[in-house]
Design a protein around this motif. Structure first.
Motif, short mmCIF file in Angstrom:
data_model
loop_
_atom_site.label_atom_id
_atom_site.label_comp_id
_atom_site.label_asym_id
_atom_site.label_seq_id
_atom_site.Cartn_x
_atom_site.Cartn_y
_atom_site.Cartn_z
N GLN A 96 0.86 -1.17 0.05
CA GLN A 96 0.09 -0.07 -0.04
C GLN A 96 0.93 1.25 -0.05
OE1 GLN A 96 -3.17 -0.92 -0.76
NE2 GLN A 96 -2.37 -2.90 -0.18
N HIS A 97 1.86 1.36 0.75
CA HIS A 97 2.81 2.51 0.69
C HIS A 97 3.83 2.48 -0.35
CE1 HIS A 97 2.12 3.42 4.83
NE2 HIS A 97 2.56 2.20 5.38
N LEU A 98 4.00 1.37 -1.15
CA LEU A 98 4.75 1.47 -2.19
C LEU A 98 4.13 2.07 -3.28
CD1 LEU A 98 7.45 0.54 -3.46
CD2 LEU A 98 6.26 -1.69 -4.14
N VAL A 99 2.74 1.68 -3.72
CA VAL A 99 2.17 2.20 -4.44
C VAL A 99 1.13 3.60 -4.46
CG1 VAL A 99 1.90 -0.07 -6.03
CG2 VAL A 99 0.18 0.79 -4.20
N ASN A 100 1.55 3.73 -3.13
CA ASN A 100 0.71 5.09 -2.75
C ASN A 100 -0.85 5.03 -2.69
OD1 ASN A 100 0.38 7.62 -1.65
ND2 ASN A 100 0.65 8.67 -3.71
N ALA A 101 -1.25 3.83 -2.20
CA ALA A 101 -2.59 3.54 -2.41
C ALA A 101 -3.55 4.37 -1.63
CB ALA A 101 -2.87 2.03 -2.06
N LYS A 102 -4.57 4.89 -2.13
CA LYS A 102 -5.55 5.61 -1.42
C LYS A 102 -6.84 5.02 -0.94
CE LYS A 102 -4.31 9.87 -4.12
NZ LYS A 102 -3.14 9.17 -5.12
N TRP A 103 -7.21 4.01 -1.72
CA TRP A 103 -8.50 3.17 -1.38
C TRP A 103 -8.19 2.56 0.08
CZ3 TRP A 103 -8.95 -1.81 -0.09
CH2 TRP A 103 -7.81 -2.61 -0.57
N SER A 104 -7.19 2.00 0.59
CA SER A 104 -6.72 0.96 1.58
C SER A 104 -6.71 1.75 2.81
CB SER A 104 -5.83 0.23 1.32
OG SER A 104 -4.46 1.29 0.91
N ILE A 105 -6.44 3.18 2.90
CA ILE A 105 -6.07 3.70 4.39
C ILE A 105 -6.86 3.49 5.27
CG2 ILE A 105 -5.72 6.04 5.09
CD1 ILE A 105 -3.83 5.77 2.87
N VAL A 106 -8.44 3.41 5.16
CA VAL A 106 -9.06 3.13 6.25
C VAL A 106 -8.66 1.69 6.88
CG1 VAL A 106 -10.82 4.51 5.89
CG2 VAL A 106 -10.87 2.15 4.58
N LEU A 107 -8.38 0.69 5.92
CA LEU A 107 -7.92 -0.78 6.29
C LEU A 107 -6.51 -0.88 6.83
CD1 LEU A 107 -9.47 -2.59 3.30
CD2 LEU A 107 -10.02 -3.03 5.70
N ARG A 108 -5.82 0.38 6.53
CA ARG A 108 -4.36 0.06 6.98
C ARG A 108 -3.83 -0.27 8.25
NH1 ARG A 108 -0.99 4.91 5.61
NH2 ARG A 108 -0.59 4.86 7.74
N ARG A 109 -4.44 0.32 9.49
CA ARG A 109 -4.16 0.18 10.62
C ARG A 109 -4.47 -1.22 11.11
NH1 ARG A 109 -3.61 4.22 14.19
NH2 ARG A 109 -2.36 4.64 12.41
N VAL A 110 -5.52 -2.02 10.42
CA VAL A 110 -5.61 -3.31 10.88
C VAL A 110 -4.69 -4.10 10.15
CG1 VAL A 110 -7.24 -5.15 10.60
CG2 VAL A 110 -8.22 -2.81 10.86
N GLY A 111 -4.21 -3.73 8.88
CA GLY A 111 -3.22 -4.56 8.32
C GLY A 111 -1.82 -4.22 9.01
#
Lengths: 428, 405
Positions: A96-111
């Motif tokens: 997610q960081h590598l590709v600068n993903a925007k959609w996944s920010i709300v899921l990132r902490r869980v990840g």
């Protein structure tokens, strides 16, 4: 205007947490984003399950009276399943960081929390690593000095496959996994306080080289822990094969974790069906990817028909194992392919949860298929020992994640500059 | 555009019938609200035009889910079936050819093509189906004549209701759109200016490309129906032509012009002196030898060597125990039993454990291996003399073993 309308207008910045303190962010989101007591209770319950499951498995393994051989194989199978979740989550966060993903920010902490299970997984690997280091060939034939000297091939592979180097590599892998997981979580938590683009950019800069190192570490980790069970066999695609399972398992777990949080009344507005839909797409994609890689590995060996490679498949195509191989093809590819193909399935919570559980189950079947033939028993050894180990590892991973979640304040990165885009995310 | 041309087109537009009503908005929110109104008024032939994708516009317009995924699924399954049938027909029926010992029709080898054709058929269907369902390509549209409409690619948002809509009524539709407070509400007339004909340049380009594309086909057709004495075009040489002399060819260097040089008279090449009949021919004084020659050590090592060589050279036909049931024999029997071996001549390999072979002297067995027997070719050139004796020794052991049963 019908009730179906969500009326989410484009460029809506009302949900944007710009500049204010985190308290007001929470208010603006209008969502419950604290871990809360449910996470704490999950942590203790899961830890209890872990102790019970692993304890039962150890006791039953002792009663087998085979020097913990059966237990070791059962434990390795379950462990590789658990490791797939942790490493898959670490890959997911890095990606997610590598590709600068925007959609996944709300899921990132869980990840990030799931990826933070790496040190616990490192400790859980000790029952596998320590005996090998001490020269016991319960699992790995190359650990036994006498066997290595009697076998020409093992002798040639000894500079790589030897107890000391194995331990060194193990320490390096898990030090790297732990540090990488901690780095992303700490930076992300720091961003919760200070906000700003700088931290996001720093994480993206690290993600590139980290991804390369992660690819190498995962590949060699899979080769060491799984492929070297039958050390005369070799397949250069093996690391990618295990990687496919990692990503599938992690995305399934993310979907399940998100749905569990919804049930606890957490993140109900932040994580929408759109995000679950995307996780479903990833699950579907990596179901296909797994089949693609699995077949690539099989076809080259089948076509070349060289005995030192084919014996590995011959073991798995004979007797009861032929049934497992066929089941793997059907249950891990054909059924979920058509099952997860439809958009409606991925947008339907219960259906998606079903396929997430299904995916986790077939990843375990895959691990069983990879590990157990090396045990060399008549028939298919599956019983309370295997179930105990699996329940134990599942409990341990869940407990590790829940304890990790208890330590964080927010379950989403509230000040990530891309959060508004993630909240407003929609699949066409 | 020249002034004259402008006048002409203006005149043409005046005569043209109404195509529809075009409303122009300044913000996407206004457009979304307007779209909901038009949707709820149950219009069918209308559309919106925006400079960028707007989330939720499909709901605001009441657009149903496309049927495209079903077409793609059908195409994917068709591709899969096509790949299976194509490979089955070509590999197993029309031109059966064994490749690296695999069955004529082996699924594993076919999977890559099955995968590729599934993806190819799905991909093409996705693209073509999308274009067709959207009515594309659309070379011209009455809206092209509206100068203001160019801003649909920049900063304005448009909504067009066509006059061909069954609900369309010039007065009522205009009133409906007026309610949505557009910046401009304008009539769009049918296009009577743009020519329907395809531009000449494109027609010429198609003719030239089609002609050029037919050239290779024409050459292939010519080659198919004419005969030629020319050698084939040899583009990639590999190592086909090598500067060397082969046996039975001419070589101008020597007086007798023979490239293949005979031995010098009165000499024997190293290792070619075969002055021991027993060892090299298996005969002693013209009769088959009943003992092994002294050069063959009667040891376990020789027996092991014989077992190994037997497994490599003899077992494929004669079987590991010499019963004449090797893999090749089994396969031939299988082909014959399924009727697939029609037209293939087949003499089953000999069972080496028959009495008459048990009684044969070792010298005769050795000679059979060396020079071949009936259908069996000579193995003398392939297997060294020592190894042939080792095979004989192992074969004798097999025969003793079967006799003892």
């Amino acid at each position: 205007m019908t009730s179906k309308d969500k009326d989410r207008t484009p460029h809506s910045s009302s949900a944007s947490p710009k500049g204010e303190g985190s308290e007001s962010d929470v208010h603006v989101l209008g969502d419950e984003i604290r871990p809360g007591p449910a996470v704490s209770s999950l942590a203790t319950k899961a830890a209890g399950v872990a102790v019970l499951g692993l304890g039962a498995s150890v006791v039953l393994g002792m009663l087998e009276n085979d020097g913990f051989r059966r237990f070791s194989y059962a434990y390795l199978t379950a462990y590789m399943w658990g490791l797939a979740i942790g490493l898959g989550a670490l890959f997911w966060v890095t990606l997610q960081h590598l590709v600068n993903a925007k959609w996944s920010i709300v899921l990132r902490r869980v990840g990030e929390i799931l990826a933070g299970t790496a040190p616990v997984l490192g400790v859980l690997a000790l029952p596998i690593v320590i005996p090998a280091f001490l020269g016991h060939d319960i699992l790995y034939p190359w650990a036994n000095h006498d066997r290595v000297h009697a076998d020409h091939l093992l002798h040639h592979k000894a500079p790589y496959l030897n107890p000391t180097f194995f331990l060194i590599r193990f320490v390096v892998y898990f030090a790297f996994f732990t540090l990488l997981g901690r780095f992303f979580l700490k930076q992300s938590l720091a961003q919760d306080k200070s906000g700003g683009v700088e931290i996001a950019k720093r994480m993206q800069r690290v993600a590139g080289p980290a991804m390369i190192l992660f690819g190498l570490a995962l590949t060699f980790c899979a080769i060491d822990l799984l492929m070297s069970l039958e050390p005369s066999w070799f397949s250069t695609i093996f690391g990618v094969y295990y990687f496919a399972s990692c990503v599938l398992a992690a995305n399934s777990c993310l979907a399940l974790a998100a749905m569990w949080l919804h049930k606890q009344g957490r993140l109900t507005r932040s994580i929408t069906v759109e995000h679950l839909h995307d996780l479903g797409k990833m699950m579907f994609a990596f179901t296909v990817f797994w089949a693609y890689i699995g077949f690539s590995q099989f076809m080259l060996i089948w076509y070349a028909n060289v005995p030192e490679e084919t014996f590995w498949y011959k073991e798995r195509f004979a007797g009861d194992w032929a049934t497992v191989s066929t089941a793997l093809l059907v249950l891990h590819f054909v059924v979920p392919f058509f099952g997860m193909l439809s958009r409606h399935v991925k947008r339907h919570k219960k259906a998606l949860a079903f396929w997430a559980f299904w995916s986790l189950a077939v990843v375990y079947l895959d691990m069983y298929w990879l590990v157990m033939p090396a045990f060399g028993a008549e028939g298919l050894p599956f019983g309370p020992i295997e179930i105990g180990a699996l329940v134990g590892i599942a409990g341990a991973v869940m407990a590790a994640a829940a304890f990790g979640a208890r330590k964080v304040k927010n379950l989403i990165p509230v000040k990530d500059p891309r959060l508004p885009a993630s909240l407003a995310f929609e699949n066409i | 555009m020249s002034d004259e041309h402008k006048k002409e087109s203006a005149a043409a537009e005046k005569k043209a019938p109404l195509h529809g009503l075009l409303a122009e908005y300044e913000t996407p929110w206004q457009l979304l609200e307007a779209a909901k109104k038009v949707r709820d008024a149950k219009y069918e032939r209308w559309d919106t035009f925006t400079p960028f994708p707007i989330h939720g516009i499909e709901r605001a317009m009441g657009i149903r889910m496309t049927a495209l995924p079903w077409f793609v699924l059908a195409a994917g399954l068709t591709g899969l079936t096509t790949a299976i049938l194509l490979q089955w027909w070509t590999n197993a029926v029309d031109y059966p050819w064994i490749v690296s010992g695999k069955p004529f029709w082996s699924i594993a080898a076919n999977v890559p093509i099955m995968f590729e054709l599934t993806v190819l058929f799905s991909g093409i269907t996705t693209l073509v189906g999308m274009l067709m369902l959207n009515g594309l390509p659309l070379p011209s549209h009455p809206l092209d004549l509206k100068e203001r409409f160019a801003r649909a690619t920049n900063d304005r948002f448009f909504l067009l209701i066509q006059a061909s809509d069954p609900k369309f009524d010039e007065v009522r539709t205009r009133a409906l759109l007026d309610e949505t407070r557009p910046v401009v509400l304008d009539e769009v007339l049918e296009d009577r200016v743009t020519s329907d004909r395809m531009p000449r340049g494109i027609i010429y380009a198609i003719i030239v490309l089609a002609t050029a594309g037919a050239i290779p086909l024409a050459l292939a057709a010519k080659a198919r129906f004419t005969k030629s004495r020319d050698t084939r075009l040899h583009i990639i040489q590999d190592m086909d032509a090598q500067p060397k002399y082969k046996a039975q060819r001419q070589n101008p260097v020597f007086a007798d012009l023979r490239a293949h040089r005979p031995d010098v008279e009165g000499t024997v090449a190293v290792g070619e002196l075969r002055d021991d009949d027993h060892f090299y021919t298996g005969k002693v004084n013209g009769d088959y030898a009943r003992t092994f020659p002294s050069q063959v050590a009667l040891t376990d090592a020789t027996m092991e060597r014989g077992r190994e060589r037997f497994g490599i050279y003899c077992a494929p036909c004669h079987g590991l125990a010499g019963d004449g049931d090797g893999m090749i024999a089994k396969r031939a029997e299988y082909l014959a039993s399924t009727g697939r071996g029609r037209g293939m001549g087949w003499v089953p390999p000999t069972n080496l454990n028959q009495d008459y072979l048990r009684q044969q002297p070792v010298g005769q067995l050795f000679e059979s291996i060396t020079n071949g027997v009936r259908n069996m070719p000579a193995y003398g050139p392939q297997i060294s003399t020592e190894d042939r004796w080792a095979i004989v020794m192992y074969l004798r052991a097999l025969q003793h073993k079967s006799a003892a049963k």
